[in-house]
Design a protein around this motif. Structure first.
Motif, PDB file in Angstrom:
ATOM      1  N   ARG A  91       0.861  -1.191   0.000  1.00  0.00           N
ATOM      2  CA  ARG A  91       0.000   0.000   0.000  1.00  0.00           C
ATOM      3  C   ARG A  91       0.887   1.228   0.000  1.00  0.00           C
ATOM      4  O   ARG A  91       1.758   1.365   0.863  1.00  0.00           O
ATOM      5  N   PHE A  92       0.732   2.058  -1.008  1.00  0.00           N
ATOM      6  CA  PHE A  92       1.508   3.291  -1.075  1.00  0.00           C
ATOM      7  C   PHE A  92       0.690   4.418  -0.449  1.00  0.00           C
ATOM      8  O   PHE A  92      -0.512   4.542  -0.717  1.00  0.00           O
ATOM      9  N   ASP A  93       1.357   5.222   0.356  1.00  0.00           N
ATOM     10  CA  ASP A  93       0.660   6.293   1.065  1.00  0.00           C
ATOM     11  C   ASP A  93       1.506   7.562   0.972  1.00  0.00           C
ATOM     12  O   ASP A  93       2.560   7.626   1.605  1.00  0.00           O
ATOM     13  N   PRO A  94       1.131   8.561   0.137  1.00  0.00           N
ATOM     14  CA  PRO A  94      -0.074   8.606  -0.668  1.00  0.00           C
ATOM     15  C   PRO A  94      -0.051   7.576  -1.796  1.00  0.00           C
ATOM     16  O   PRO A  94       1.007   7.031  -2.112  1.00  0.00           O
ATOM     17  N   ALA A  95      -1.221   7.325  -2.382  1.00  0.00           N
ATOM     18  CA  ALA A  95      -1.325   6.364  -3.487  1.00  0.00           C
ATOM     19  C   ALA A  95      -0.411   6.794  -4.634  1.00  0.00           C
ATOM     20  O   ALA A  95      -0.083   7.980  -4.773  1.00  0.00           O
ATOM     21  N   LEU A  96      -0.004   5.839  -5.450  1.00  0.00           N
ATOM     22  CA  LEU A  96       0.821   6.179  -6.608  1.00  0.00           C
ATOM     23  C   LEU A  96       0.042   7.139  -7.505  1.00  0.00           C
ATOM     24  O   LEU A  96      -1.184   7.002  -7.654  1.00  0.00           O
TER      25      LEU A  96
END
Ligand code: FAD
Length: 433
Positions: free
Chosen positions: A248-253
């Motif tokens: 999970r990327f945070d922020p999203a890609l």
């Protein structure tokens, strides 16, 4: 500190801090770590599996590579000088390459093989012409049809080489990623080569990254191993893993990167190794290739017999056939190989080859790869550049085979992409805030 195969285990290492975090210890991750360390950065590599090498894995008992096998485009391949410097033998496969084509009830004659060679040249010329004319997006739509060898050639270039059906491959990207030059085989395997090149790197095995927070001034990776912080990160997982949401990327890609992941779905090439039961070598020479002439819509496995004079035969299934077999499990791939070989050699195949200790790859279901290598969807030729574009000013870089615009789908492409990403990340780390 307790180690596994010379590397740290995550349970011995809770959290830490470094200049560059590398996610994945395949070709791209190893190259990124070596490049960054050469530039004076402190590095930590987090690897989900209990081994290094990623999609390069040598089964030492055969020995046989279950993933990457050849060092393609040897003249431009950065792994060639690295292997040579370590005294690893590289064998010129092209110098001994021979192949036989099964015509359904007999082998192709010498005249038919010559015709096949001629047809191959014409097939490539037709595909190149179709691209130059424009208006055609997929390899399938550009490939000639109706000729005696056309279906066989399209199957070879699609499922066997690109690991995807011709209708799933962007035409421009297909042409941009054609591999030229010599194909070398490391005698001890590509997986072995990568494990040698990873020696001494600060790799933590069994450390799956589940979340990457990259919104602040530092990048933070979290997983069951704890938390690692760094000034930048290079993420080398496959597009299959990226698409699965395992990280999970945070922020999203950003939308452009997410679109690129979508535009680079994983193909599948599966490998099987069958050992000889006795002395019968099926009248095939060492490194003898076997193909079958195909009618449109047919699919088949291909084989390489007795590499290096060893007592096993290697089979390859690609594209839709590989995915169908992967869904059924490893035994289905072995069954398919025997079925193909019985179709050619009859009951002799069952006598000459052992089932018991067959080995089969499982890249399609392995959660850390979810395929073999990525193919660009028709019409999305810019996807590789979009995937490798620096994020957060270079503090987050995606890298790996899918990012390379000419050596895609290879160890060489992954290696160069990883090294390039590390240089970008190093520049970002050194830039004043
Ligand atoms: C059957 C087959 C045959 C092939 N034949 C050839 C060939 O002959 N020649 C050639 O050059 N190439 C070949 N390839 C392609 C080649 O293997 C790949 O291009 C190359 O290995 C990809 O390297 P990479 O570093 O981009 O990715 P990977 O090798 O996939 O490395 C990514 C690493 O990230 C790890 N990872 C995944 N998720 C996480 C996570 N959440 N946290 C931490 N780590 C994670 C993975 O375990 C893996 O080690 C073949 C591939 C296959 C499967």
């Amino acid at each position: 500190m307790e180690t596994l195969a010379g590397y740290d285990r995550w349970d011995m290492m809770v959290s830490g801090d470094c200049d560059l975090l590398v996610v994945g210890a395949g070709a791209a991750g190893i190259a990124a770590a070596r490049e960054a360390m050469g530039l004076g950065l402190t590095v930590r590599v987090l690897e989900a599996r209990g081994r290094v090498g990623g999609r390069a894995l040598t089964d030492p008992s055969f020995p046989m590579d279950l993933g990457a096998t050849w060092l393609h485009a040897a003249q431009a391949n950065p792994l060639v000088p690295l292997a040579e410097a370590r005294g690893l033998e590289l064998f010129d496969h092209d110098s001994v390459r021979s192949s036989r084509v099964w015509m359904g009830d007999r082998w192709a004659t010498a005249a038919e093989m010559q015709d096949y060679d001629r047809a191959e040249g014409e097939w490539h010329a037709a595909v190149t012409l179709a691209a130059a004319r424009g208006g055609v997006r997929s390899l399938r739509d550009a490939a000639p049809r109706g000729g005696f060898w056309d279906a066989t050639l399209t199957h070879w270039e699609g499922p066997v080489i690109a690991a995807a059906e011709a209708g799933e491959i962007d035409l421009d990207d297909y042409l941009a990623t054609l591999l030229n030059g010599t194909n070398l085989l490391p005698r001890e395997g590509c997986g072995h080569l990568l494990s040698v090149l990873a020696e001494g790197l600060p790799v933590t095995l069994g450390a799956p990254v589940q979340r990457i927070a990259w919104g602040g001034s530092r990048v933070r990776a979290e997983g069951p191993f704890g938390v690692m912080e760094a000034r930048a990160a290079v993420v080398t997982v496959s597009t299959g893993v990226l698409a699965s949401g395992a990280i999970r990327f945070d922020p999203a890609l950003p939308a452009g990167t997410a679109q690129a992941v979508h535009d680079l779905p994983m193909g599948l090439l599966s490998k099987v190794g069958l050992r000889a039961s006795g002395e019968d070598r099926l009248d095939l020479p060492s490194f003898g290739g076997i193909e079958r002439r195909l009618e449109p819509g047919e699919r088949a496995m291909t084989f390489v017999a007795w590499p290096f004079g060893r007592d096993h035969l290697e089979g390859f299934a690609g594209g839709a056939l590989a995915w169908d077999l992967a869904r059924e499990g490893e035994a289905a791939l072995v069954d398919q190989a025997f079925q193909e070989l019985r179709g050619i050699f009859g009951a002799r195949a069952g006598r000459a080859l052992r089932r018991e200790d067959a080995v089969a790859s499982s890249w399609g279901t392995d959660p850390w790869s979810l395929g073999s290598y990525a193919a660009v969807r028709p019409g999305r030729a810019g996807a590789r550049a979009a995937l490798s574009a620096p994020l957060g000013g270079g503090r987050l870089m995606l890298a790996g085979e899918a990012c390379h615009e000419s050596l895609a789908g290879t160890l060489a492409g992954a290696w160069q992409s990883g090294a390039r990403a590390a240089r970008e990340a190093a520049a970002a780390v050194r830039r004043p805030a």
